[in-house]
Structures are given as C-alpha cells and as structure tokens.
Design a protein around this motif. Structure first.
Motif, PDB file in Angstrom:
ATOM      1  N   ASN A 106     -20.794  25.443 120.844  1.00  0.00           N
ATOM      2  CA  ASN A 106     -20.833  24.972 122.230  1.00  0.00           C
ATOM      3  C   ASN A 106     -20.648  26.084 123.258  1.00  0.00           C
ATOM      4  O   ASN A 106     -20.612  25.812 124.459  1.00  0.00           O
ATOM      5  CB  ASN A 106     -19.780  23.886 122.437  1.00  0.00           C
ATOM      6  N   GLY A 107     -20.491  27.327 122.792  1.00  0.00           N
ATOM      7  CA  GLY A 107     -20.339  28.455 123.712  1.00  0.00           C
ATOM      8  C   GLY A 107     -19.000  28.499 124.418  1.00  0.00           C
ATOM      9  O   GLY A 107     -18.888  29.034 125.525  1.00  0.00           O
ATOM     10  N   LYS A 108     -17.967  27.940 123.802  1.00  0.00           N
ATOM     11  CA  LYS A 108     -16.625  27.877 124.401  1.00  0.00           C
ATOM     12  C   LYS A 108     -15.665  28.824 123.682  1.00  0.00           C
ATOM     13  O   LYS A 108     -15.801  29.067 122.486  1.00  0.00           O
ATOM     14  CB  LYS A 108     -16.055  26.455 124.296  1.00  0.00           C
ATOM     15  N   ALA A 109     -14.677  29.307 124.394  1.00  0.00           N
ATOM     16  CA  ALA A 109     -13.648  30.156 123.803  1.00  0.00           C
ATOM     17  C   ALA A 109     -12.572  29.293 123.146  1.00  0.00           C
ATOM     18  O   ALA A 109     -12.244  28.212 123.646  1.00  0.00           O
ATOM     19  CB  ALA A 109     -13.016  31.039 124.871  1.00  0.00           C
ATOM     20  N   LYS A 110     -12.052  29.757 122.003  1.00  0.00           N
ATOM     21  CA  LYS A 110     -10.977  29.052 121.317  1.00  0.00           C
ATOM     22  C   LYS A 110     -10.310  30.016 120.345  1.00  0.00           C
ATOM     23  O   LYS A 110     -10.972  30.841 119.735  1.00  0.00           O
ATOM     24  CB  LYS A 110     -11.505  27.845 120.558  1.00  0.00           C
ATOM     25  N   THR A 111      -9.001  29.894 120.210  1.00  0.00           N
ATOM     26  CA  THR A 111      -8.245  30.676 119.239  1.00  0.00           C
ATOM     27  C   THR A 111      -7.366  29.735 118.438  1.00  0.00           C
ATOM     28  O   THR A 111      -6.673  28.895 119.002  1.00  0.00           O
ATOM     29  CB  THR A 111      -7.350  31.723 119.940  1.00  0.00           C
ATOM     30  N   ILE A 112      -7.424  29.888 117.122  1.00  0.00           N
ATOM     31  CA  ILE A 112      -6.541  29.147 116.227  1.00  0.00           C
ATOM     32  C   ILE A 112      -6.034  30.137 115.190  1.00  0.00           C
ATOM     33  O   ILE A 112      -6.811  30.651 114.373  1.00  0.00           O
ATOM     34  CB  ILE A 112      -7.262  27.968 115.550  1.00  0.00           C
ATOM     35  N   LYS A 113      -4.750  30.418 115.265  1.00  0.00           N
ATOM     36  CA  LYS A 113      -4.076  31.366 114.375  1.00  0.00           C
ATOM     37  C   LYS A 113      -4.830  32.683 114.317  1.00  0.00           C
ATOM     38  O   LYS A 113      -4.882  33.397 115.305  1.00  0.00           O
ATOM     39  CB  LYS A 113      -3.853  30.754 113.002  1.00  0.00           C
ATOM     40  N   THR A 114      -5.430  33.040 113.181  1.00  0.00           N
ATOM     41  CA  THR A 114      -6.043  34.360 113.002  1.00  0.00           C
ATOM     42  C   THR A 114      -7.540  34.379 113.288  1.00  0.00           C
ATOM     43  O   THR A 114      -8.188  35.405 113.097  1.00  0.00           O
ATOM     44  CB  THR A 114      -5.813  34.855 111.566  1.00  0.00           C
ATOM     45  N   THR A 115      -8.089  33.257 113.741  1.00  0.00           N
ATOM     46  CA  THR A 115      -9.521  33.172 114.014  1.00  0.00           C
ATOM     47  C   THR A 115      -9.733  32.828 115.476  1.00  0.00           C
ATOM     48  O   THR A 115      -9.051  31.968 116.020  1.00  0.00           O
ATOM     49  CB  THR A 115     -10.179  32.098 113.119  1.00  0.00           C
ATOM     50  N   ARG A 116     -10.690  33.513 116.099  1.00  0.00           N
ATOM     51  CA  ARG A 116     -10.966  33.217 117.503  1.00  0.00           C
ATOM     52  C   ARG A 116     -12.456  33.360 117.784  1.00  0.00           C
ATOM     53  O   ARG A 116     -13.172  34.062 117.071  1.00  0.00           O
ATOM     54  CB  ARG A 116     -10.175  34.123 118.430  1.00  0.00           C
ATOM     55  N   THR A 117     -12.880  32.673 118.818  1.00  0.00           N
ATOM     56  CA  THR A 117     -14.242  32.812 119.303  1.00  0.00           C
ATOM     57  C   THR A 117     -14.201  32.921 120.815  1.00  0.00           C
ATOM     58  O   THR A 117     -13.353  32.311 121.465  1.00  0.00           O
ATOM     59  CB  THR A 117     -15.151  31.643 118.873  1.00  0.00           C
ATOM     60  N   ASP A 118     -15.124  33.694 121.353  1.00  0.00           N
ATOM     61  CA  ASP A 118     -15.295  33.761 122.801  1.00  0.00           C
ATOM     62  C   ASP A 118     -16.517  32.937 123.214  1.00  0.00           C
ATOM     63  O   ASP A 118     -16.962  32.986 124.345  1.00  0.00           O
ATOM     64  CB  ASP A 118     -15.426  35.211 123.266  1.00  0.00           C
ATOM     65  N   GLY A 119     -17.059  32.206 122.250  1.00  0.00           N
ATOM     66  CA  GLY A 119     -18.248  31.396 122.491  1.00  0.00           C
ATOM     67  C   GLY A 119     -19.532  32.098 122.095  1.00  0.00           C
ATOM     68  O   GLY A 119     -20.558  31.452 121.925  1.00  0.00           O
ATOM     69  N   GLN A 120     -19.473  33.405 121.913  1.00  0.00           N
ATOM     70  CA  GLN A 120     -20.643  34.177 121.503  1.00  0.00           C
ATOM     71  C   GLN A 120     -20.419  34.906 120.184  1.00  0.00           C
ATOM     72  O   GLN A 120     -21.370  35.298 119.517  1.00  0.00           O
ATOM     73  CB  GLN A 120     -21.026  35.196 122.586  1.00  0.00           C
ATOM     74  N   SER A 121     -19.168  35.110 119.821  1.00  0.00           N
ATOM     75  CA  SER A 121     -18.795  35.819 118.606  1.00  0.00           C
ATOM     76  C   SER A 121     -17.614  35.118 117.957  1.00  0.00           C
ATOM     77  O   SER A 121     -16.845  34.435 118.631  1.00  0.00           O
ATOM     78  CB  SER A 121     -18.386  37.259 118.922  1.00  0.00           C
ATOM     79  N   ILE A 122     -17.469  35.319 116.636  1.00  0.00           N
ATOM     80  CA  ILE A 122     -16.312  34.802 115.908  1.00  0.00           C
ATOM     81  C   ILE A 122     -15.604  35.988 115.262  1.00  0.00           C
ATOM     82  O   ILE A 122     -16.243  36.842 114.636  1.00  0.00           O
ATOM     83  CB  ILE A 122     -16.716  33.781 114.827  1.00  0.00           C
ATOM     84  N   TYR A 123     -14.288  36.023 115.407  1.00  0.00           N
ATOM     85  CA  TYR A 123     -13.458  37.085 114.838  1.00  0.00           C
ATOM     86  C   TYR A 123     -12.434  36.479 113.901  1.00  0.00           C
ATOM     87  O   TYR A 123     -11.843  35.444 114.201  1.00  0.00           O
ATOM     88  CB  TYR A 123     -12.708  37.826 115.952  1.00  0.00           C
ATOM     89  N   TYR A 124     -12.245  37.137 112.764  1.00  0.00           N
ATOM     90  CA  TYR A 124     -11.196  36.737 111.832  1.00  0.00           C
ATOM     91  C   TYR A 124     -10.312  37.957 111.593  1.00  0.00           C
ATOM     92  O   TYR A 124     -10.807  39.002 111.175  1.00  0.00           O
ATOM     93  CB  TYR A 124     -11.808  36.226 110.526  1.00  0.00           C
ATOM     94  N   HIS A 125      -9.043  37.840 111.907  1.00  0.00           N
ATOM     95  CA  HIS A 125      -8.096  38.978 111.858  1.00  0.00           C
ATOM     96  C   HIS A 125      -8.633  40.170 112.649  1.00  0.00           C
ATOM     97  O   HIS A 125      -8.484  41.318 112.239  1.00  0.00           O
ATOM     98  CB  HIS A 125      -7.806  39.400 110.416  1.00  0.00           C
ATOM     99  N   GLY A 126      -9.286  39.895 113.765  1.00  0.00           N
ATOM    100  CA  GLY A 126      -9.806  40.949 114.631  1.00  0.00           C
ATOM    101  C   GLY A 126     -11.134  41.532 114.191  1.00  0.00           C
ATOM    102  O   GLY A 126     -11.704  42.375 114.880  1.00  0.00           O
ATOM    103  N   ASN A 127     -11.666  41.106 113.055  1.00  0.00           N
ATOM    104  CA  ASN A 127     -12.954  41.600 112.549  1.00  0.00           C
ATOM    105  C   ASN A 127     -14.077  40.663 112.986  1.00  0.00           C
ATOM    106  O   ASN A 127     -13.985  39.442 112.802  1.00  0.00           O
ATOM    107  CB  ASN A 127     -12.936  41.658 111.014  1.00  0.00           C
ATOM    108  N   LEU A 128     -15.119  41.237 113.542  1.00  0.00           N
ATOM    109  CA  LEU A 128     -16.291  40.464 113.949  1.00  0.00           C
ATOM    110  C   LEU A 128     -17.003  39.965 112.698  1.00  0.00           C
ATOM    111  O   LEU A 128     -17.460  40.763 111.886  1.00  0.00           O
ATOM    112  CB  LEU A 128     -17.224  41.340 114.783  1.00  0.00           C
ATOM    113  N   ILE A 129     -17.077  38.636 112.529  1.00  0.00           N
ATOM    114  CA  ILE A 129     -17.735  38.084 111.347  1.00  0.00           C
ATOM    115  C   ILE A 129     -19.005  37.294 111.676  1.00  0.00           C
ATOM    116  O   ILE A 129     -19.809  37.036 110.784  1.00  0.00           O
ATOM    117  CB  ILE A 129     -16.773  37.224 110.494  1.00  0.00           C
TER     118      ILE A 129
END
Length: 98
Positions: free
Chosen positions: A14-37
């Motif tokens: 949906n292009g929205k930002a969200k963070t849950i524990k060690t995973t986050r998205t800015d709506g365009q990218s997903i990061y796990y433990h700070g690594n772009l996945i």
C-alpha cells in the motif's frame, strides 16, 4: 505467515511506512535488521534479495511478499543451499519478483 510479517507486507504493497520489531518498510523498501531485502522501482517492478543472510526469517519475509505478489512461496533451503524456485541462488543475488 507471521502477523507482523503480514502487516509489513500489506504496508509495503500500500506504499505506507510501518515498523514492527526488526522489520520495517518506508512503503518503497523493506528492511530486516537494517538490511535492504526488497524494494519497488518507480515503474512498479519489485526486487528482493536475501542480503547475504540465508536465514529462515529472511526467507519467511520474502516468501510472504512473493506469495502476496505472485501467489507462490519461492524461497527455500536444501542441504544448506538457498533456492529461488528450483534454482540455486547466492545469498546476495537480486531477484525480480514482478
């Protein structure tokens, strides 16, 4: 699929930002433990990578995204080798999902 993973994937789609524990998205990218996945280009193409970490959780995050976008879970491990569908991959390889 874990609840937190589902929420992150939904936010990404949906292009929205969200963070849950060690995973986050800015709506365009997903990061796990700070690594772009995973990320989406401006043309809508989605790419992903294990980012050097062939862990069960990294695969779970990417499989959730693949399932949502392609209808199939595509990442797995067999005898310590990472696979995308039936093809062995390097943990730093970039895969185009859609």
């Amino acid at each position: 699929m874990r609840t937190g993973t589902a929420q992150i994937i939904t936010a990404f789609i949906n292009g929205k930002a969200k963070t849950i524990k060690t995973t986050r998205t800015d709506g365009q990218s997903i990061y796990y433990h700070g690594n772009l996945i995973a990320w989406r280009n401006e043309d809508g193409t989605v790419f992903c990578t294990l980012a050097g970490w062939g862990t069960p959780t990294t695969r779970e995050r990417l499989n959730a995204l693949a399932l949502k976008l392609t209808g199939r879970q595509r990442f797995h491990q067999h005898k310590h080798v990472q696979y995308y569908d039936d093809r062995p991959i390097d943990t730093n390889e970039i895969i185009q999902l859609i």
